[in-house]
Write a protein that holds these residues in place. Structure first.
Motif, PDB file in Angstrom:
ATOM      1  N   ALA A 795       0.820  -1.211   0.000  1.00 24.07           N
ATOM      2  CA  ALA A 795       0.000   0.000   0.000  1.00 24.07           C
ATOM      3  C   ALA A 795       0.856   1.265   0.000  1.00 24.07           C
ATOM      4  CB  ALA A 795      -0.922  -0.010   1.221  1.00 24.07           C
ATOM      5  N   LEU A 796       1.955   1.248   0.769  1.00 23.97           N
ATOM      6  CA  LEU A 796       2.855   2.399   0.772  1.00 23.97           C
ATOM      7  C   LEU A 796       3.495   2.589  -0.588  1.00 23.97           C
ATOM      8  CD1 LEU A 796       4.429   4.641   2.284  1.00 23.97           C
ATOM      9  CD2 LEU A 796       6.110   2.886   2.908  1.00 23.97           C
ATOM     10  N   TRP A 797       3.936   1.514  -1.198  1.00 25.66           N
ATOM     11  CA  TRP A 797       4.626   1.596  -2.479  1.00 25.66           C
ATOM     12  C   TRP A 797       3.702   2.091  -3.594  1.00 25.66           C
ATOM     13  CZ3 TRP A 797       9.265   2.030  -4.128  1.00 25.66           C
ATOM     14  CH2 TRP A 797       9.574   1.787  -5.472  1.00 25.66           C
ATOM     15  N   GLN A 798       2.413   1.699  -3.546  1.00 23.69           N
ATOM     16  CA  GLN A 798       1.474   2.056  -4.599  1.00 23.69           C
ATOM     17  C   GLN A 798       0.659   3.304  -4.269  1.00 23.69           C
ATOM     18  OE1 GLN A 798      -0.836  -1.505  -5.151  1.00 23.69           O
ATOM     19  NE2 GLN A 798       0.742  -2.496  -6.415  1.00 23.69           N
ATOM     20  N   HIS A 799       0.961   3.985  -3.175  1.00 24.39           N
ATOM     21  CA  HIS A 799       0.208   5.184  -2.803  1.00 24.39           C
ATOM     22  C   HIS A 799       0.301   6.228  -3.914  1.00 24.39           C
ATOM     23  CE1 HIS A 799      -1.388   8.462  -0.366  1.00 24.39           C
ATOM     24  NE2 HIS A 799      -1.703   7.570   0.564  1.00 24.39           N
ATOM     25  N   SER A 800      -0.821   6.885  -4.211  1.00 25.56           N
ATOM     26  CA  SER A 800      -0.851   7.820  -5.329  1.00 25.56           C
ATOM     27  C   SER A 800      -0.049   9.085  -5.060  1.00 25.56           C
ATOM     28  CB  SER A 800      -2.303   8.195  -5.646  1.00 25.56           C
ATOM     29  OG  SER A 800      -2.921   8.779  -4.508  1.00 25.56           O
ATOM     30  N   ASP A 801       0.065   9.463  -3.791  1.00 20.68           N
ATOM     31  CA  ASP A 801       0.850  10.645  -3.450  1.00 20.68           C
ATOM     32  C   ASP A 801       2.317  10.283  -3.242  1.00 20.68           C
ATOM     33  OD1 ASP A 801      -1.371  12.345  -3.531  1.00 20.68           O
ATOM     34  OD2 ASP A 801      -1.903  11.866  -1.458  1.00 20.68           O
ATOM     35  N   SER A 802       3.159  11.283  -3.441  1.00 22.10           N
ATOM     36  CA  SER A 802       4.598  11.074  -3.296  1.00 22.10           C
ATOM     37  C   SER A 802       4.969  11.055  -1.819  1.00 22.10           C
ATOM     38  CB  SER A 802       5.362  12.185  -4.019  1.00 22.10           C
ATOM     39  OG  SER A 802       6.726  12.123  -3.726  1.00 22.10           O
ATOM     40  N   ILE A 803       5.510   9.915  -1.341  1.00 22.02           N
ATOM     41  CA  ILE A 803       5.925   9.761   0.048  1.00 22.02           C
ATOM     42  C   ILE A 803       7.419   9.446   0.053  1.00 22.02           C
ATOM     43  CG2 ILE A 803       5.620   8.468   2.192  1.00 22.02           C
ATOM     44  CD1 ILE A 803       2.774   7.853   1.300  1.00 22.02           C
ATOM     45  N   MET A 804       8.180  10.203   0.845  1.00 21.90           N
ATOM     46  CA  MET A 804       9.623   9.986   0.906  1.00 21.90           C
ATOM     47  C   MET A 804      10.130  10.305   2.308  1.00 21.90           C
ATOM     48  SD  MET A 804      10.606  13.225  -1.539  1.00 21.90           S
ATOM     49  CE  MET A 804       9.467  12.627  -2.781  1.00 21.90           C
ATOM     50  N   CYS A 805      11.230   9.687   2.655  1.00 14.76           N
ATOM     51  CA  CYS A 805      11.842   9.857   3.973  1.00 14.76           C
ATOM     52  C   CYS A 805      13.232  10.446   3.798  1.00 14.76           C
ATOM     53  CB  CYS A 805      11.927   8.528   4.719  1.00 14.76           C
ATOM     54  SG  CYS A 805      10.338   7.733   5.019  1.00 14.76           S
ATOM     55  N   CYS A 806      13.621  11.281   4.756  1.00 16.13           N
ATOM     56  CA  CYS A 806      14.964  11.863   4.741  1.00 16.13           C
ATOM     57  C   CYS A 806      15.563  11.745   6.131  1.00 16.13           C
ATOM     58  CB  CYS A 806      14.946  13.314   4.275  1.00 16.13           C
ATOM     59  SG  CYS A 806      14.116  14.438   5.389  1.00 16.13           S
ATOM     60  N   SER A 807      16.878  11.790   6.170  1.00 17.79           N
ATOM     61  CA  SER A 807      17.601  11.587   7.417  1.00 17.79           C
ATOM     62  C   SER A 807      17.505  12.810   8.316  1.00 17.79           C
ATOM     63  CB  SER A 807      19.065  11.267   7.116  1.00 17.79           C
ATOM     64  OG  SER A 807      19.647  12.331   6.367  1.00 17.79           O
ATOM     65  N   LEU A 808      17.682  12.598   9.612  1.00 18.63           N
ATOM     66  CA  LEU A 808      17.688  13.692  10.587  1.00 18.63           C
ATOM     67  C   LEU A 808      19.127  14.164  10.779  1.00 18.63           C
ATOM     68  CD1 LEU A 808      15.121  12.297  13.181  1.00 18.63           C
ATOM     69  CD2 LEU A 808      14.827  14.317  11.750  1.00 18.63           C
ATOM     70  N   LYS A 809      19.633  14.900   9.784  1.00 23.22           N
ATOM     71  CA  LYS A 809      21.006  15.392   9.818  1.00 23.22           C
ATOM     72  C   LYS A 809      20.999  16.884   9.510  1.00 23.22           C
ATOM     73  CE  LYS A 809      23.349  11.110   8.460  1.00 23.22           C
ATOM     74  NZ  LYS A 809      24.256  10.504   7.464  1.00 23.22           N
ATOM     75  N   ALA A 810      22.167  17.482   9.676  1.00 21.64           N
ATOM     76  CA  ALA A 810      22.272  18.905   9.373  1.00 21.64           C
ATOM     77  C   ALA A 810      21.967  19.180   7.907  1.00 21.64           C
ATOM     78  CB  ALA A 810      23.665  19.410   9.738  1.00 21.64           C
ATOM     79  N   GLY A 889      10.520   4.967  15.780  1.00 21.33           N
ATOM     80  CA  GLY A 889      10.813   3.552  15.773  1.00 21.33           C
ATOM     81  C   GLY A 889      10.061   2.815  16.851  1.00 21.33           C
ATOM     82  N   ASP A 890      10.388   1.553  17.036  1.00 20.71           N
ATOM     83  CA  ASP A 890       9.696   0.752  18.046  1.00 20.71           C
ATOM     84  C   ASP A 890       9.969   1.262  19.454  1.00 20.71           C
ATOM     85  OD1 ASP A 890       8.560  -0.914  16.148  1.00 20.71           O
ATOM     86  OD2 ASP A 890      10.280  -2.278  16.129  1.00 20.71           O
ATOM     87  N   ASP A 891      11.103   1.934  19.633  1.00 17.86           N
ATOM     88  CA  ASP A 891      11.427   2.487  20.949  1.00 17.86           C
ATOM     89  C   ASP A 891      10.974   3.929  21.084  1.00 17.86           C
ATOM     90  OD1 ASP A 891      13.118   3.505  19.101  1.00 17.86           O
ATOM     91  OD2 ASP A 891      14.970   3.139  20.242  1.00 17.86           O
ATOM     92  N   ASP A 892      10.117   4.398  20.163  1.00 12.23           N
ATOM     93  CA  ASP A 892       9.587   5.761  20.136  1.00 12.23           C
ATOM     94  C   ASP A 892      10.669   6.826  19.954  1.00 12.23           C
ATOM     95  OD1 ASP A 892       7.003   4.859  20.393  1.00 12.23           O
ATOM     96  OD2 ASP A 892       6.979   5.031  22.579  1.00 12.23           O
ATOM     97  N   ALA A 893      11.821   6.428  19.500  1.00  8.74           N
ATOM     98  CA  ALA A 893      12.890   7.382  19.202  1.00  8.74           C
ATOM     99  C   ALA A 893      12.742   7.840  17.754  1.00  8.74           C
ATOM    100  CB  ALA A 893      14.258   6.749  19.422  1.00  8.74           C
ATOM    101  N   PRO A 894      13.020   9.125  17.470  1.00 11.89           N
ATOM    102  CA  PRO A 894      12.915   9.605  16.082  1.00 11.89           C
ATOM    103  C   PRO A 894      13.869   8.844  15.165  1.00 11.89           C
ATOM    104  CG  PRO A 894      13.068  11.445  17.625  1.00 11.89           C
ATOM    105  CD  PRO A 894      13.386  10.213  18.407  1.00 11.89           C
ATOM    106  N   HIS A 895      13.316   8.347  14.082  1.00  8.11           N
ATOM    107  CA  HIS A 895      14.121   7.597  13.112  1.00  8.11           C
ATOM    108  C   HIS A 895      14.435   8.444  11.874  1.00  8.11           C
ATOM    109  CE1 HIS A 895      15.653   4.263  10.737  1.00  8.11           C
ATOM    110  NE2 HIS A 895      14.802   4.588   9.765  1.00  8.11           N
ATOM    111  N   CYS A 896      13.442   9.154  11.355  1.00  6.24           N
ATOM    112  CA  CYS A 896      13.630   9.983  10.172  1.00  6.24           C
ATOM    113  C   CYS A 896      12.428  10.912  10.042  1.00  6.24           C
ATOM    114  CB  CYS A 896      13.798   9.126   8.903  1.00  6.24           C
ATOM    115  SG  CYS A 896      12.362   8.115   8.509  1.00  6.24           S
ATOM    116  N   LEU A 897      12.455  11.748   9.043  1.00  4.07           N
ATOM    117  CA  LEU A 897      11.332  12.611   8.708  1.00  4.07           C
ATOM    118  C   LEU A 897      10.676  12.091   7.437  1.00  4.07           C
ATOM    119  CD1 LEU A 897      12.531  16.301   9.266  1.00  4.07           C
ATOM    120  CD2 LEU A 897      10.950  14.973  10.661  1.00  4.07           C
ATOM    121  N   ALA A 898       9.347  12.089   7.424  1.00  2.35           N
ATOM    122  CA  ALA A 898       8.597  11.660   6.249  1.00  2.35           C
ATOM    123  C   ALA A 898       7.862  12.857   5.668  1.00  2.35           C
ATOM    124  CB  ALA A 898       7.621  10.547   6.610  1.00  2.35           C
TER     125      ALA A 898
END
Length: 907
Positions: A795-810, A889-898
């Motif tokens: 479902a995520l892969w075929q979603h009609s809208d553009s969804i992307m993740c980026c790293s939490l870096k400077a 993530g599973d530990d509720d720590a920030p993993h990335c931005l979507a």
């Protein structure tokens, strides 16, 4: 002097009517000058050259006087509008034309003021003169070009007629052999009364026996007559291969003859050793062609050295040369080859020049040649070059390369490298013809080159890069190389050279690279087998996506070796930030099969300790073999760090990759595959998604060789060796990952994603994205009937809208995108990591994100207004709204931005 009555010049009603059709396209005025003392009612035109105003046809010289149609030489009335110029005026105009063929109006007025002899000519008339002059120049160039094409077509027609005659002879022989075989199969008693296994000898077998070398008595090395006898035999056998049917030639696919083609290329079929043949046309004289072909190291990249040990003149005006030649091994898994050759140069009765050669062995007779340790003696069967002069200039060349490389001395998996006539054709036969055509094209002055350098200088850079990489791969003892003791794993070989001055050569000053406290060069190299990976596609990807495999710290260390203050030996990082790379082209060959370029790596420091990375770094890079349709072509990417000065004698330490295709083994079981290529990416023709049909993918193999060179100081040798070994292992792992991503492939395809990727990490990320979106916004992002991981990922892969993740870096970079996101960015999953968030957003988008970023980190999400962003190809993309949320993530720590871009479309 030509006197023209005024009434005749004007013409009456009766005279004007029949001459109306003869008026020029552009109406002009006629300049006349009255002659003092002349009778009234007449004018005298200036004697000299004449220019018709307007566009003349046929390329006739308009600067000459018109001749009398009647041929009597009497003055004739001319109603045409023209201007006569004196020879001095024409010379003045020609001088200006040579400097500026199209002068402006101001320049023409200035010309009239500066040249008193042109003061009586109107500016408009001078403008028309330059128009006519440019027209004639264009016509002359076009006529010259058509004559050149006509000569090429005539020579090519002659070449094709000879090839047709040869093929007819071959067909006749095959028909005879076929009938002979049929007769003996249908009536065995006719064949022979001998029942032994060697009783039946067909003409085809007899032909093969003719190719075999018949033992001859040993000839005296000091007897020129004996060597001349060997040379004449070699000449006869070579001509039978070049223009006869001594070898069954099969034309290579894609090599079609034509005026602009490289020529007719053929490879051997069922003969001893491997052979290749080429016929082509070049615009150089035979003596110049012979000089180039004899200089084998200049065009044969695998040639290490050619030593002419003895030259013997012959009575017929030719020469016999005894030559010792060494060639590089293409990979670390095989030994190099050497040859002991007799080369015979002579002229034929028809004016052709022939250069033929063969190895001197115990079977052929002749003197014994030198032996070198660690080299395998290979054999050159009768080969050479037939150079015929063409009418009108140029040469017609026949090239035959026939060698026996002793394939049984290498591991079985590598034997196709030494048994493939296609590889021989690409490395030697086609390379020689291409080099000659390249020299001819450069001599014409029509090929542009970058950097303000002469073509010969740029060719020298290419040769130095290729030769330095070959030296690193082979590591010859006489160059100063020696092996270091390795750790328990033998996958990476470390060699050191403590005599870099000897390695660099006399024309290079390596003092920049090695400090006074002592040092040398260290090389880490490895070879591996790849399955179903097109060499051209792999090398092209490595060239365009350097950040996928390169470590910026290692690049900085290599670049710092050229500076006064060396950089400390880096520790490899799991992920480092590298700025974008800019490719600056320098030169390319005529057919774009090889190109030389400068790579600028834009450095960015992440902390105070990495300030050296903030400096731009430069690489001189040579890329070749990226044409996927070239059968048997070796793909190579070689580069070396350089400084900003880029001097002609700059020291180079080449590193890089070489991928050589092996012949397909259709009977090889799939269990023997070196790499697991059941990847999540595949290539589809024309950018379409390809089906995962294993049966449609050819089982092709290739051998990859990697070599990286580093300079070191003596007290840091062990540290540099450890760094180099680990770096090569990291590069090997990266290349394996890339190979798994681009295989199986089809030529001309683009990287595509299956529907969808099925790795455990992808399932986990899809679950985190959907769960975080629901937690922050209270809405469902992925509406699925099933709660399985596969359903969420699909479902995520075929979603009609553009969804992307980026790293939490400077400097955030993208780490994942669904199919719509890849389409919007016009990229692939492999190249996605080269794109930063800052690059795709415009100024308004960046301001909106910066203002909402604290809200995203505190509240967990934010809605961003619609706007315009930019794809990786520079195309603007509009979107109605953007949603940004924090993925936990599973530990509720920030993993990335979507990010989700709603209702996006290309502007």
């Amino acid at each position: 002097r030509l006197w023209r009555p005024r009434e005749a010049a004007r013409g009456g009603h009766d005279a004007a009517a029949p001459l109306a059709l003869a008026q020029p396209l552009f109406t002009t005025t006629t300049t006349t000058h009255s002659v003092g003392g002349g009778r009234p009612g007449s004018r005298l035109e200036m004697a000299g050259a004449m220019v018709v105003h307007g566009h003349g046809g046929g390329g006739r010289d308009r600067d000459r006087d018109r001749s009398s149609p009647g041929g009597s030489g009497a003055p004739q009335v001319d109603t045409g509008k023209y201007v006569r110029y004196t020879p001095e005026q024409v010379d003045a105009l020609e001088r200006v034309y040579s400097e500026c063929p199209k002068p402006s109006s101001l320049r023409r007025q200035q010309l009239i003021r500066e040249c008193p002899i042109l003061s009586n000519i109107e500016p408009k008339q001078i403008k028309v003169w330059f128009q006519n002059r440019r027209c004639r120049e264009k016509q002359r160039k076009e006529a010259s070009r058509l004559q050149t094409v006509n000569r090429k077509l005539s020579a090519m027609n002659k070449l094709l007629m000879e090839e047709n005659d040869r093929l007819q002879k071959q067909v006749s022989r095959l028909v005879y052999e076929n009938g002979y075989m049929r007769t003996h199969l249908n009536n065995p008693s006719v064949a022979t009364t001998d029942t032994s296994c060697e009783s039946v000898v067909t003409s085809g077998q007899h032909q093969q026996q003719q190719n075999a070398v018949v033992p001859r008595p040993q000839r005296d090395a000091n007897n020129p007559a004996g060597l001349l006898a060997i040379a004449e035999e070699t000449l006869a056998e070579f001509l039978s291969k070049a223009t006869g049917t001594a070898v069954d030639w099969v034309q290579m696919v894609g090599m079609k003859p034509g005026p602009d083609s490289i020529g007719i290329i053929a490879v051997s079929h069922n003969c001893s050793g491997v052979a290749a043949r080429a016929c082509g046309l070049v615009s150089l004289e035979p003596t110049k062609v012979a000089e180039i072909l004899k200089d084998r190291p200049s065009w044969y990249r695998d040639c290490r050295c050619v030593d002419v040990l003895q030259i013997i003149p012959t009575g017929n005006g030719g020469t016999i040369e005894l030559i010792y030649m060494q060639t590089y091994a293409p990979t670390t898994l095989a030994a190099p080859r050497d040859f002991w050759i007799l080369r015979y140069t002579s002229g034929l009765e028809d004016g052709s020049l022939v250069i033929c050669e063969r190895s001197l062995t115990q079977a052929t007779g002749g003197p014994s040649g030198p032996n070198a340790p660690n080299f395998v003696r290979a054999e050159v069967l009768p080969s050479g070059y037939l150079i015929r002069p063409c009418e009108g200039g140029g040469s017609m060349i026949h090239i035959v390369d026939h060698v026996d490389l002793d394939a049984w001395s290498v591991p079985e998996v590598l034997r196709p490298l030494y048994e493939s006539p296609k590889i021989l054709a690409q490395k030697m036969t086609i390379a020689a013809l291409r080099h000659i055509r390249q020299i001819a094209h450069e001599s014409s002055g029509e090929m542009p080159y970058g950097g303000g350098r002469q073509p010969a200088v740029l060719r020298t850079f290419s040769q130095r890069l290729s030769r330095g990489f070959n030296d690193a791969v082979n590591g010859f003892l006489d160059d100063g190389w020696s092996l270091m003791s390795s750790d328990r794993a033998e996958d990476v070989t470390i060699a050191i050279n403590s005599s870099p001055n000897k390695l660099a050569g006399s024309h290079v000053n390596p003092s920049q690279m090695f400090t006074a406290i002592g040092g040398g060069v260290l090389c880490a190299k490895a070879s591996m087998l790849l399955q179903n990976v097109p060499p051209a596609l792999l090398v092209r990807f490595l060239r365009e996506h350097r950040s996928e495999w390169a470590d910026p710290g290692v690049d900085a260390y290599s670049a710092a070796a050229l500076r006064a203050s060396p950089y400390a030996v880096p520790g490899l990082r799991a992920s480092g930030f590298m700025g974008s790379q800019v490719i600056l082209p320098l030169a390319h060959t005529l057919e774009h099969e090889e190109f030389l370029e400068v790579i600028r790596l834009e450095g960015h420091s992440l902390c105070h300790d990495e300030v050296v990375l903030s400096r731009d770094m430069y690489l001189l890079q040579l890329c070749s073999g990226v044409d996927e349709n070239a059968a048997g072509a070796c793909a190579q990417l070689v580069f070396a760090p350089i400084d900003e000065s880029f001097a002609d004698d700059a020291p180079l330490l080449p590193s890089g990759f070489r991928v050589i295709p092996l012949d397909a083994k259709t009977d090889a079981p799939s269990a023997t595959r070196t790499l697991d290529l059941a990847s999540t990416l595949e290539v589809g023709p024309g950018g379409t998604r390809a089906p995962s049909d294993a049966s449609s993918t050819s089982n092709t193999r290739s051998v990859l060789t990697i070599a990286f060179q580093f300079s070191y100081e003596n007290h840091l040798r062990e540290s540099v060796a450890a760094m180099a070994r680990q770096y090569v292992r990291t590069v090997v792992a990266s290349v394996q990952r890339v190979a798994m991503a681009i295989a199986p492939s089809r030529p001309g395809g683009q990287l595509e994603m299956k529907n969808p990727p099925g790795s455990p990490e992808a399932h986990t990320l899809a679950r985190w994205i959907g769960r975080s979106y629901r937690f922050h916004t209270g809405a469902e992002l992925l509406c699925t009937e099933s709660q399985s991981a596969d359903a969420s990922l699909k479902a995520l892969w075929q979603h009609s809208d553009s969804i992307m993740c980026c790293s939490l870096k400077a400097a955030p970079v993208f780490t994942f995108a669904n199919q719509a996101g890849l389409d919007m960015l016009e990229t692939t999953l492999i190249a996605l990591q080269d794109i930063s968030l800052e690059k795709i957003l415009d100024d308004d988008g960046r301001k909106a994100l910066c203002s909402e970023f604290p809200k995203i980190m505190q509240q967990g999400f934010a809605y961003l207004p619609g706007g315009v962003c930019v794809s990786s190809m520079g195309r603007p993309v509009s979107y109605e709204q953007a949603v940004a949320w924090k993925v936990l993530g599973d530990d509720d720590a920030p993993h990335c931005l979507a990010f989700m871009f709603v209702n996006w479309s290309f502007v």
